[in-house]
Write a protein that holds these residues in place. Structure first.
Motif, mmCIF file in Angstrom:
data_model
loop_
_atom_site.group_PDB
_atom_site.id
_atom_site.type_symbol
_atom_site.label_atom_id
_atom_site.label_comp_id
_atom_site.label_asym_id
_atom_site.label_seq_id
_atom_site.Cartn_x
_atom_site.Cartn_y
_atom_site.Cartn_z
ATOM 1 N N MET A 28 0.754 -1.078 0.084
ATOM 2 C CA MET A 28 0.013 0.210 0.012
ATOM 3 C C MET A 28 0.970 1.262 0.029
ATOM 4 O O MET A 28 0.757 2.219 -0.870
ATOM 5 N N ARG A 29 1.911 1.166 0.714
ATOM 6 C CA ARG A 29 2.837 2.392 0.831
ATOM 7 C C ARG A 29 3.552 2.630 -0.569
ATOM 8 O O ARG A 29 3.561 3.809 -0.834
ATOM 9 N N ILE A 30 3.891 1.502 -1.138
ATOM 10 C CA ILE A 30 4.629 1.631 -2.168
ATOM 11 C C ILE A 30 3.576 2.210 -3.349
ATOM 12 O O ILE A 30 3.745 3.392 -4.038
ATOM 13 N N LEU A 31 2.404 1.755 -3.348
ATOM 14 C CA LEU A 31 1.182 2.318 -4.274
ATOM 15 C C LEU A 31 1.097 3.868 -3.993
ATOM 16 O O LEU A 31 0.756 4.660 -4.927
ATOM 17 N N SER A 32 1.223 4.052 -2.891
ATOM 18 C CA SER A 32 0.860 5.349 -2.288
ATOM 19 C C SER A 32 2.116 6.496 -2.742
ATOM 20 O O SER A 32 1.894 7.716 -2.764
ATOM 21 N N GLY A 33 3.064 5.912 -2.933
ATOM 22 C CA GLY A 33 4.228 6.757 -3.423
ATOM 23 C C GLY A 33 5.117 7.020 -2.218
ATOM 24 O O GLY A 33 6.173 7.756 -2.182
ATOM 25 N N TYR A 34 4.614 6.433 -0.932
ATOM 26 C CA TYR A 34 5.178 6.811 0.349
ATOM 27 C C TYR A 34 6.966 6.085 0.352
ATOM 28 O O TYR A 34 7.404 6.698 0.792
ATOM 29 N N LEU A 35 6.864 4.732 0.001
ATOM 30 C CA LEU A 35 7.912 4.008 0.020
ATOM 31 C C LEU A 35 8.331 3.883 -1.294
ATOM 32 O O LEU A 35 7.430 3.536 -2.390
ATOM 33 N N PRO A 36 9.573 3.741 -1.688
ATOM 34 C CA PRO A 36 10.140 3.416 -3.208
ATOM 35 C C PRO A 36 10.021 1.992 -3.103
ATOM 36 O O PRO A 36 10.705 1.373 -2.175
ATOM 37 N N ALA A 37 9.930 1.335 -4.283
ATOM 38 C CA ALA A 37 10.304 -0.104 -4.243
ATOM 39 C C ALA A 37 11.641 -0.564 -4.552
ATOM 40 O O ALA A 37 12.450 0.372 -5.117
ATOM 41 N N THR A 38 12.177 -1.738 -4.278
ATOM 42 C CA THR A 38 13.557 -2.022 -4.721
ATOM 43 C C THR A 38 13.417 -2.221 -6.304
ATOM 44 O O THR A 38 14.384 -1.999 -6.763
ATOM 45 N N SER A 39 12.454 -3.037 -6.545
ATOM 46 C CA SER A 39 12.303 -3.277 -8.166
ATOM 47 C C SER A 39 11.073 -3.362 -8.682
ATOM 48 O O SER A 39 10.227 -3.655 -7.748
ATOM 49 N N GLY A 40 10.796 -3.355 -9.860
ATOM 50 C CA GLY A 40 9.378 -3.616 -10.122
ATOM 51 C C GLY A 40 8.711 -2.258 -10.348
ATOM 52 O O GLY A 40 9.326 -1.051 -10.190
ATOM 53 N N THR A 41 7.624 -2.267 -11.100
ATOM 54 C CA THR A 41 6.906 -0.873 -11.507
ATOM 55 C C THR A 41 5.271 -0.971 -10.988
ATOM 56 O O THR A 41 5.014 -2.188 -10.957
ATOM 57 N N ALA A 42 4.896 -0.020 -10.591
ATOM 58 C CA ALA A 42 3.527 0.420 -10.185
ATOM 59 C C ALA A 42 3.177 1.421 -10.716
ATOM 60 O O ALA A 42 3.839 2.554 -10.992
ATOM 61 N N ARG A 43 1.939 1.219 -11.535
ATOM 62 C CA ARG A 43 1.362 2.605 -12.141
ATOM 63 C C ARG A 43 -0.015 2.862 -11.677
ATOM 64 O O ARG A 43 -0.830 1.613 -11.614
ATOM 65 N N ILE A 44 -0.324 4.035 -11.456
ATOM 66 C CA ILE A 44 -1.780 4.473 -11.091
ATOM 67 C C ILE A 44 -2.492 5.379 -12.200
ATOM 68 O O ILE A 44 -1.745 6.375 -12.539
ATOM 69 N N ALA A 45 -3.256 5.296 -12.709
ATOM 70 C CA ALA A 45 -3.951 6.317 -13.776
ATOM 71 C C ALA A 45 -2.886 6.249 -15.090
ATOM 72 O O ALA A 45 -2.739 7.410 -15.425
#
Lengths: 266, 339
Positions: free
Chosen positions: B44-61
């Motif tokens: 959830m925190r990665i999706l909200s942009g609060y935490l950066p992911a170590t690898s991989g991508t998440a896109r919203i809109a």
């Protein structure tokens, strides 16, 4: 740009509102005004106060060098208020970010379309405004006392002195805000900030004892030296630059520290 | 609307989530289900942009949550695990503040706030200090701050945790009413929550997504493991191998009925998917001369699916899990017994 200013104003208003909603802030203000009033009376009217000293000189028939009581008073009093602020400012800045971290509201700010800079600037402006409301009543005391002085006090000296006090406070609050961003324990933030200020306060004597060009450079970092210049009515652009540099440094470090917080393990 | 691909996050060397991938379609409610510590909050925190992911991508809109963080922040409403509230503000004052920093134009603010208050049933509390609100109301204010700017995507981290049953129902209804206009992803460790509110489920365990599907299909996938439970009287050994040889029967287990004095046994039968051996089972048992006291279908509930997917064999031994964690050893009291 307009959006950023809007964000800064939103943060600023929230910050300011939280001070006026907090009984603790009123307690601090009360103590500050009490001590300010006490020193005001002691310096001007006390048994060893300036008026008593002048009276003694008059009795002894000393007229040279002439003594400008109003000017003397202003620089001594602002010096004392500066030292008093040393204790008050860390308490004002301690919660700026530590509270947000503790409450989890930092997560709201960090996931809102607001830059870290805008948040830091809004918060700093808020706490500086609160500090200005703290010194307003003290300025009223001064205005009443000094309006009776003859010759009248130079408005430039008055202005520079208080500008110096506000700049000093803003510099310390900015650094204190950075310290507050490092922890979620408010009391710890207050103590660390106090230690940091103390260091920057006494850096002048340290620099003098070191001597040489390094000591000279170090001396320029001293808050005390630049503050003393300003309250004596000496306008040195270097002093203004040093204070502004501290303010910008504090803002920069705060923004960086909040950014870095995301990359830490949590 | 929300696309997550191969998302991983390491804390030091310890992976919190590994190769998490899923997608949420516009208007859908995705339930992110997993036991505590499975990596829900991290995701959830990665999706909200609060935490950066170590690898991989998440896109919203269509925006990358890390690269285009500011754009993403405008498109999401986020309720963290603990609602981010300022206790010294009134509900309305707080929502005004949030509306400002979320970039709601000045002219729309009053309307947006009124509609958020209305939706979250907070109208009567709008001038109350947040500090004086009960936990349920605070949670609602938390949801109100996530929807006040009318974001296309809403991320809710454990929205019903710590609420009483009535409040839980209210919050669930509120979330359901938001679907359609908004795309919602909510995390929870409470199973009925996803069956009741979500159109799709992603089950996460130990940092990995172990299943993604609709609640019905997920149950159906494992419904093959359904079967029968019988209470019989007599010698069980006689029927064991005939039962085992029936078409569609996979396993046969037995246990003496607790505090039974007269040779009552419980027989549990797992059947293969698509085959219903019920009639043959009954015929076999009765034909062998045993008395049949009770026979009922056992269906795999979503709870069993969840436990199956998130529980390793060895973990089953731990006492805090229900008995039916990995087998069908339900110890339901049968007919004549009263507790």
């Amino acid at each position: 740009m307009g959006v950023i200013i809007g964000n800064v104003i939103a943060i600023y208003r929230r910050e300011l509102q939280s001070y006026f909603a907090s009984p603790f802030a009123y307690l601090i203000a009360g103590i500050f005004w009490l001590l300010g009033g006490f020193f005001f009376t002691a310096i001007l009217l006390g048994p060893d106060g300036l008026i008593a000293q002048v009276a003694v000189r008059d009795q002894l028939g000393i007229t040279q060098p002439p003594i400008d009581v109003a000017y003397q008073f202003l620089s001594i009093f602002l010096g004392v208020i500066g030292s008093l602020s040393l204790f008050v400012l860390p308490i004002l800045s301690m919660g700026l970010y530590a509270e947000e971290r503790k409450r989890g509201t930092l997560e709201l700010l960090a996931t809102s379309p607001v830059t870290n800079w805008a948040v830091a600037l809004g918060k700093l402006l808020g706490v500086v405004t609160f500090f200005i409301t703290l010194i307003l009543p003290i300025m009223v005391y001064e205005a009443i006392a000094l309006s009776a002085s003859d010759p009248p006090v130079s408005p430039t000296v008055m202005l520079l002195g208080h500008l110096g006090l506000i700049l000093l406070a803003a510099a310390i609050l900015s650094l204190g805000m950075f310290v507050s961003s490092l922890t979620d324990k408010t009391i710890l933030a207050a103590f660390l900030t106090f230690g940091l200020i103390l260091l920057l306060w006494i850096i002048d004597p340290i620099a003098q004892s070191i001597g040489g060009s390094f000591g000279d450079a170090l001396g320029h970092l001293s808050l005390l030296r630049h503050y003393t210049n300003l309250i004596q009515g000496i306008l040195d652009s270097g002093s203004i630059i040093v204070f502004v540099s501290y303010i910008v440094l504090g803002l920069f470090l705060t923004a960086q520290s909040i950014e870095a917080l995301r990359f830490q393990q949590s | 609307m929300i696309e997550v691909e191969q998302l991983s996050k390491l804390y030091g060397a310890i992976p919190a989530i590994q190769d998490v991938s899923f997608a949420v379609e516009p208007g859908e409610i995705l339930g992110f289900l997993g036991p505590n510590g499975a990596g829900k909050t991290t995701t959830m925190r990665i999706l909200s942009g609060y935490l950066p992911a170590t690898s991989g991508t998440a896109r919203i809109a269509g925006f990358d949550v890390h690269e285009q963080s500011m754009a993403v922040r405008k498109h999401i409403g986020y309720l963290p695990e603990t609602p981010p509230l300022y206790p010294d503000m009134t509900v309305e004052g707080f929502l005004y503040f949030v509306a400002r920093i979320k970039g709601v134009p000045a002219g729309d603010r009053a309307n947006r706030i009124q509609s958020a208050l209305k939706r979250c049933n907070l109208l009567e509390k709008q001038n109350v200090l947040i500090r004086k609100l009960s936990k349920g109301f605070r949670q609602r204010v938390g949801i109100a701050q996530a929807i006040v700017h009318d974001p296309p995507a809403i991320i809710l981290d454990e929205p019903t945790v710590g609420l009483d049953p009535r409040q839980i129902i209210e919050v669930r209804n509120l979330i359901k009413s938001l679907a359609g206009d908004h795309t919602i992803i909510l995390s929870t460790h409470i199973l009925p929550e996803v069956t009741m509110t979500c159109s799709r489920i992603a089950i996460i365990n130990q940092g990995k997504v172990v299943a993604t599907n609709t609640p019905a299909e997920l149950t159906a996938q494992l419904a093959g493991k359904s079967g029968y439970e019988l209470e019989v009287d007599g010698s069980f050994e006689v029927v064991r191998s005939p039962l085992q040889n029936l078409p569609g029967v996979e396993t046969v287990q037995t246990a003496p009925l607790p505090d039974s004095t007269n040779h009552h046994y419980i027989i549990q039968i797992e059947s293969a998917p698509g085959v219903d051996p019920g009639r043959d089972i009954a015929a076999t048992v009765v034909g062998a001369g045993l008395s049949l006291w009770e026979m009922r279908r056992t269906r795999v509930s979503l709870e069993d699916v969840f436990l199956k997917l998130t529980t390793e064999e060895k973990a089953v031994e731990s006492s805090d899990l229900p008995d039916n964690a990995n087998s069908l050893k339900t110890t339901e009291p049968s007919g004549g017994e009263a507790a």
